[in-house]
Design an enzyme around this catalytic site. Structure first.
Site, short mmCIF file in Angstrom:
data_model
loop_
_atom_site.label_atom_id
_atom_site.label_comp_id
_atom_site.label_asym_id
_atom_site.label_seq_id
_atom_site.Cartn_x
_atom_site.Cartn_y
_atom_site.Cartn_z
N VAL A 77 0.89 -1.02 0.06
CA VAL A 77 0.19 0.01 0.10
C VAL A 77 0.65 1.28 -0.03
O VAL A 77 1.86 1.38 0.77
CB VAL A 77 -0.69 0.12 1.05
CG1 VAL A 77 -1.99 1.28 1.07
CG2 VAL A 77 -1.74 -1.47 1.26
N ASP B 93 -13.33 -11.06 7.49
CA ASP B 93 -11.77 -11.03 8.32
C ASP B 93 -11.77 -9.72 9.14
O ASP B 93 -10.94 -8.88 8.79
CB ASP B 93 -10.81 -10.79 7.11
CG ASP B 93 -9.34 -11.28 7.49
OD1 ASP B 93 -9.24 -11.66 8.53
OD2 ASP B 93 -8.56 -10.73 6.50
#
Ligand SMILES: *[C@@H]1O[C@H](CO)[C@@H](O)[C@H](O)[C@H]1NC(C)=O
Ligand SMILES: *[C@@H]1O[C@H](CO)[C@@H](O)[C@H](O)[C@H]1NC(C)=O
Ligand SMILES: *[C@@H]1O[C@H](CO)[C@@H](O)[C@H](O)[C@H]1NC(C)=O
Ligand SMILES: *[C@@H]1O[C@H](CO)[C@@H](O)[C@H](O)[C@H]1NC(C)=O
Ligand SMILES: *[C@@H]1O[C@H](CO)[C@@H](O)[C@H](O)[C@H]1NC(C)=O
Ligand SMILES: *[C@@H]1O[C@H](CO)[C@@H](O)[C@H](O)[C@H]1NC(C)=O
Ligand SMILES: *[C@@H]1O[C@H](CO)[C@@H](O)[C@H](O)[C@H]1NC(C)=O
Ligand SMILES: *[C@@H]1O[C@H](CO)[C@@H](O)[C@H](O)[C@H]1NC(C)=O
Ligand SMILES: *[C@@H]1O[C@H](CO)[C@@H](O)[C@H](O)[C@H]1NC(C)=O
Length: 897
Positions: free
Chosen positions: A603, A714
């Site tokens: 990222v 998740d």
């Protein structure tokens, strides 16, 4: 130097052997002479190419012949043509190798075949997309269109569409397979704009050109004004003595070149695109054809619109050098100038040039399973409709009787099949079952017989089933009847004389409409019930929220937050879009700043119009990455909530895939709990409860606000991100799954998620419910409360749930809550939060509360804390320390108080 590297050079080291010579190899060539009599194969003497009749590739249209006078001027493969006086869209279906690069050429020679001398105009489609308009402007001139295309299926559809301007036709279709590493683009396919053998007086194709590209010569064409300023050179090169590169321009093409007539002036090649936004790719082929003396050099710079584009090109003797663009070129005027350098004694030359226009084909082909199923249905029932080419695309040419969905990233899917009044007979065919997304099926007013098959109930999205007015017999499968009683299916079976509801078969004609009636009334009642229930729930909630003054304050602050995000949302709606890879490079300043890493990739920090964004770049090696990328994009373009991270855009260019999110300035919850951030960012108890409420609202939205509901799968503290105002948002939807029906449904699925957060019940049953997310959320709550690791190695009671449970038995809340808070919290709110958390992590999923309850309870917990704090600020602080007794062995039901 300021020179943009927007070109590349292809020349082969030194080895002639490095290029496989395939001069005589015709494999990978498909040559179709349209309209030629079935079974006829013939070879064109000039080229040695073998053509075959189109009979195996199409079932519609009529075979016609051009006027005899024209035959002498053309080769045999365009003497015939196929004309399409009937049907809006007529398609060829040609088997190819998917993923391979092809040069596809479609040729049109009208040749006054119908004696009308009316020049038609029609559309040409390639697969699911419009390729171009075919505009015949001279009966005795063949129009050829070429495109370099990589098909995504095992076949291509080439279709002619009647646009009301004359009868469509086609003369020939030729496919030539190319190497995949030439003519590469950032996106889109390349349509031929110009391919010119400069300096020549003759055109060439196969077998001079191994790829059968058409090389035309400088005739009356006016695409440039510079022809008179050129001098032609011609020094024949033997094919064997030319060192090739991967583009393999023919030796005969490279034997001629042009050079400026005025030796000291530059050589100019320029053109004015019809549309300045059009994007072009240019391929320039060079070789030195003259033997230069020792004191001679030929060297030149190439400028593009006055800017240096390529420097010091010095063509090598009998060795091909190709300079080509690596990204699209556009503008009102595109001007390449070849300027002699100071040291050069000879003027510039160029041997050949190819210019292509980028053609974007955004529409995907319909999902292959649906295509196969509908094709089977078509042939089983001999459907006589005009069903050709791609069923769903282009949208304007949707097959009659179908309706489709067009997801942003995925292939279109068929959701409606209407074959009412289509003269169908025989049984209801099982291939219908393969239209798995079907919502409406109408087979009414036909002559279908046999039983209503049980398998129709396996179509899980089917909402409307109309079988009225057929000859169906036997009993209606109970599964279908049940579905219609539940109200999930509208079933119409009237006017089938031999049909009855299961268990009530006595074949009385009077009964024939009863089923429909029952079904209708039952579902009516059901809808009413549901409506009442919803109203009641809403009312109950409202009154509950009004019960304390603090709640309202809280709501107000929420409203203001909502407004601030609303502003963002409108921005996002405008901006949510597809970015190119070069945009991604720009946004991230060439991947300058890493802000995170995961299994999927990295990222990066980026900026769009000065606003920070987070750019998640998928690493090509990530095995599951692609699926997760798709899942995430699909989900995020649909869902929208202040407590879910928003997607601003995405990039999906071949292996370059990236997701662009709003930037969450304060990282993830885990980092803050673990003290990774400085003390000044320390999360107070109140902060923590607010974050818990935010995250709960995000999850609640996924479960109740989305249709179908979504399981995140998740939920964990690293996936709860905090923006600059410490507002929490759920992120990382890569594992998320939409579940087909209501909250009770179970989804069999491969286990995914993070150890410690994973529902133990789901381990046992390998089934996943919304209650699994509740479990994971409970674990996060425990982390928020205790600031302890989820899993502690080398401990008997390793899981946070077990550790907390044993502490609860001692009844000391201070031993449980994060000691770093130094007791700065209201005891009651702490107990309440703990109760909620423990209820969420109940072993038995049925004992876990639902997300909406959790959200309400957490809001109340926050209200308690805020109230206590307000009192704390009074002149006379009064602490209400009251231990709440909790029985660990019985179920935790914080809601049942
Ligand atoms: C083309 O046709 C000729 C004559 O029938 C034959 O010898 C040759 O093998 C064919 N080529 C290909 C590639 O089919
Ligand atoms: C014509 O060529 C095709 C393949 O190109 C082949 O399948 C077919 O058998 C040939 N027909 C005749 C009559 O030779
Ligand atoms: C194309 O491939 C399909 C499936 O492999 C096959 O059934 C069909 O006959 C092929 N068509 C032609 C013209 O070769
Ligand atoms: C059509 O093309 C032919 C051959 O190029 C030419 O002789 C004729 O003048 C053209 N006709 C028209 C109407 O332009
Ligand atoms: C040749 O080109 C040079 C430089 O552009 C120019 O100065 C000269 O006038 C040209 N000569 C002729 C005969 O056009
Ligand atoms: C190059 O050398 C040849 C003799 O080998 C001579 O005639 C010619 O003028 C020279 N050219 C230049 C540009 O120096
Ligand atoms: C050609 O490019 C080189 C390198 O950038 C530059 O030094 C030279 O001045 C250029 N020559 C001309 C004639 O533009
Ligand atoms: C197809 O579906 C869309 C979206 O559900 C709907 O708006 C449209 O009216 C439908 N078209 C037909 C022909 O049923
Ligand atoms: C349905 O699709 C499967 C493959 O996904 C195929 O094996 C089966 O034959 C199809 N059934 C029908 C009835 O077309």
């Amino acid at each position: 130097m300021g020179m943009s590297r927007s070109f590349l050079v292809a020349f082969l080291g030194c080895l002639l052997l490095a290029v496989p010579i395939q001069a005589q190899d015709q494999s990978g060539f498909i040559s179709i002479a349209c309209g030629a009599p079935a079974g006829v194969n013939f070879t064109v003497p000039k080229t040695g190419l073998n053509y075959t009749s189109d009979a195996n590739f199409i079932n519609t249209g009529v075979s016609r012949t051009i006027v005899p006078e024209l035959r002498d001027q053309f080769q045999r493969y365009v003497w015939n043509l196929r004309s399409f006086p009937e049907g809006k869209r007529n398609c060829y279906k040609i088997n190819i190798t998917r993923g391979s690069k092809y040069l596809i050429r479609a040729s049109f020679l009208y040749g006054n075949y119908d004696g009308l001398n009316m020049l038609p105009q029609f559309d040409l489609l390639l697969g699911a997309n419009r390729w171009r308009t075919v505009n015949i402007n001279n009966a005795s001139v063949s129009r050829d269109f070429e495109i370099i295309y990589v098909p995504s299926l095992d076949y291509v559809h080439i279709c002619m569409v009647d646009t009301g301007l004359g009868t469509p036709f086609i003369s020939a279709i030729e496919l030539r397979s190319l190497r995949n590493d030439i003519y590469e683009t950032e996106f889109g396919s390349l349509e031929k704009y110009i391919r010119r053998d400069l300096g020549s007086n003759k055109g060439y194709r196969y077998d001079d050109d191994v790829y059968d590209r058409y090389w035309s010569y400088d005739d009356a064409d006016t695409w440039y004004d510079n022809v008179d300023k050129w001098r032609k050179l011609n020094f024949p090169i033997d094919a064997d003595s030319l060192v090739q590169n991967k583009y393999q321009p023919p030796a005969v093409v490279m034997s001629t070149a042009v050079t400026p007539a005025n030796v000291s002036a530059p050589l100019v090649i320029s053109w004015e695109p019809d549309d300045p936004k059009e994007s072009f790719y240019v391929y320039m082929h060079f070789t030195e054809i003259q033997v230069l003396a020792k004191n001679q050099t030929r060297e030149f710079n190439i400028t593009l619109n006055g800017k240096l584009w390529y420097e010091n090109e010095s063509p090598r003797y009998h060795s091909v050098n190709t300079i080509y663009s690596t990204s699209g070129i556009s503008g009102k005027l595109i001007n390449f100038s070849f300027v002699m350098t100071e040291t050069s004694t000879l003027p510039p030359i160029i041997n050949a040039i190819e210019i292509y226009r980028v053609k974007e084909f955004p529409q995907q082909d319909t999902y292959q399973g649906d295509v196969d199923a509908i094709t089977t249905i078509k042939s089983v029932y001999g459907v006589t409709r005009d069903w050709q080419g791609d069923p769903c695309s282009p949208k304007d040419y949707l097959w009659e009787g179908l309706n489709c969905t067009y997801p942003v990233i995925d292939s279109p899917r068929i959701i409606t099949l209407n074959l009412s009044s289509s003269g169908l007979s025989g049984k209801i065919d099982p291939s219908i079952l393969n239209l798995t997304m079907l919502e409406k099926l109408d087979l009414s007013n036909n002559s279908l017989n046999g039983e209503v098959p049980d398998f129709l109930s396996q179509l899980q999205y089917l909402k409307i089933l109309n079988l009225e007015n057929n000859n169906l017999s036997g009993s209606i499968p109970s599964t279908l009847v049940e579905k219609s009683k539940e109200g999930s299916l509208s079933l119409s079976v009237g006017q089938n004389p031999y049909l009855c509801e299961s268990g009530q078969c006595n074949f009385e004609k009077k009964q024939k409409n009863i089923v429909t009636l029952i079904v209708a009334s039952i579902s009516g009642a059901l809808i009413l019930l549901v409506a009442v229930a919803i109203l009641w729930t809403l009312k109950r909630r409202k009154s509950k929220e009004k019960s304390t003054a603090l709640m309202e304050v809280n709501d107000e602050s929420e409203i203001s937050r909502l407004q601030s995000t609303k502003k963002d949302d409108s921005l996002l709606q405008v901006k949510k879009q597809i970015y190119s890879y070069s945009d991604v490079l720009k946004i991230t300043n060439n991947f300058n700043t890493i802000i995170g890493k995961g299994g999927f990739g990295t990222v990066y920090l980026g900026y769009i119009d000065d606003s920070p964004v987070a750019v998640k770049v998928l690493s090509p090696s990530s095995v599951n990455g692609f699926q997760q990328f798709q899942a995430e994009v699909k989900l995020l373009v649909k869902v929208h909530h202040k407590n879910l991270t928003s997607l601003i855009g995405y990039c999906n260019e071949g292996t370059n895939k990236a997701l662009i999110y709003e930037y969450m300035a304060n990282g993830n919850l885990q980092e803050h709990l673990s003290g990774k951030h400085s003390k000044s960012m320390f999360l107070s108890w109140e902060d923590r409860l607010r974050i818990a409420v935010d995250a709960a609202l995000g999850l609640e939205y996924l479960q109740n606000g989305c249709k179908p509901p979504i399981i995140h799968r998740d939920v964990k503290s690293t996936n709860i991100l905090l923006n600059e105002h410490f507002q929490a948002k759920l992120s990382d939807f890569g594992l998320s799954k939409a579940i087909p029906t209501d909250g009770e449904s179970l989804v069999s699925t491969v286990l995914a998620g993070t150890p410690g957060y994973l529902d133990p019940h789901c381990h046992i049953s390998s089934r996943l419910t919304q209650k699994s997310d509740v479990y994971s959320f409970g674990v996060v709550l425990l982390e928020i409360i205790t600031n302890q690791p989820v899993m502690e190695r080398n401990q008997e009671k390793g899981h946070i749930r077990e550790r907390v449970r044993s502490l609860i038995e001692k009844g000391d809340i201070r031993a449980i809550v994060d000691s770093r808070l130094e007791g700065d919290y209201d005891i009651n709110s702490a107990w309440k939060a703990l109760e909620i958390a423990m209820a969420c992590v109940s072993q038995n999923p049925n004992e876990r509360p639902i997300m909406s309850e959790i959200a309400i309870e957490l809001k109340e917990t926050l209200a308690i804390e805020e109230l206590a704090r307000a009192k704390h600020c009074d002149a006379n602080p009064r602490y209400l320390v009251e231990a709440v007794s909790v029985n660990v062995d019985t179920e935790f039901m914080p809601l049942a108080r």
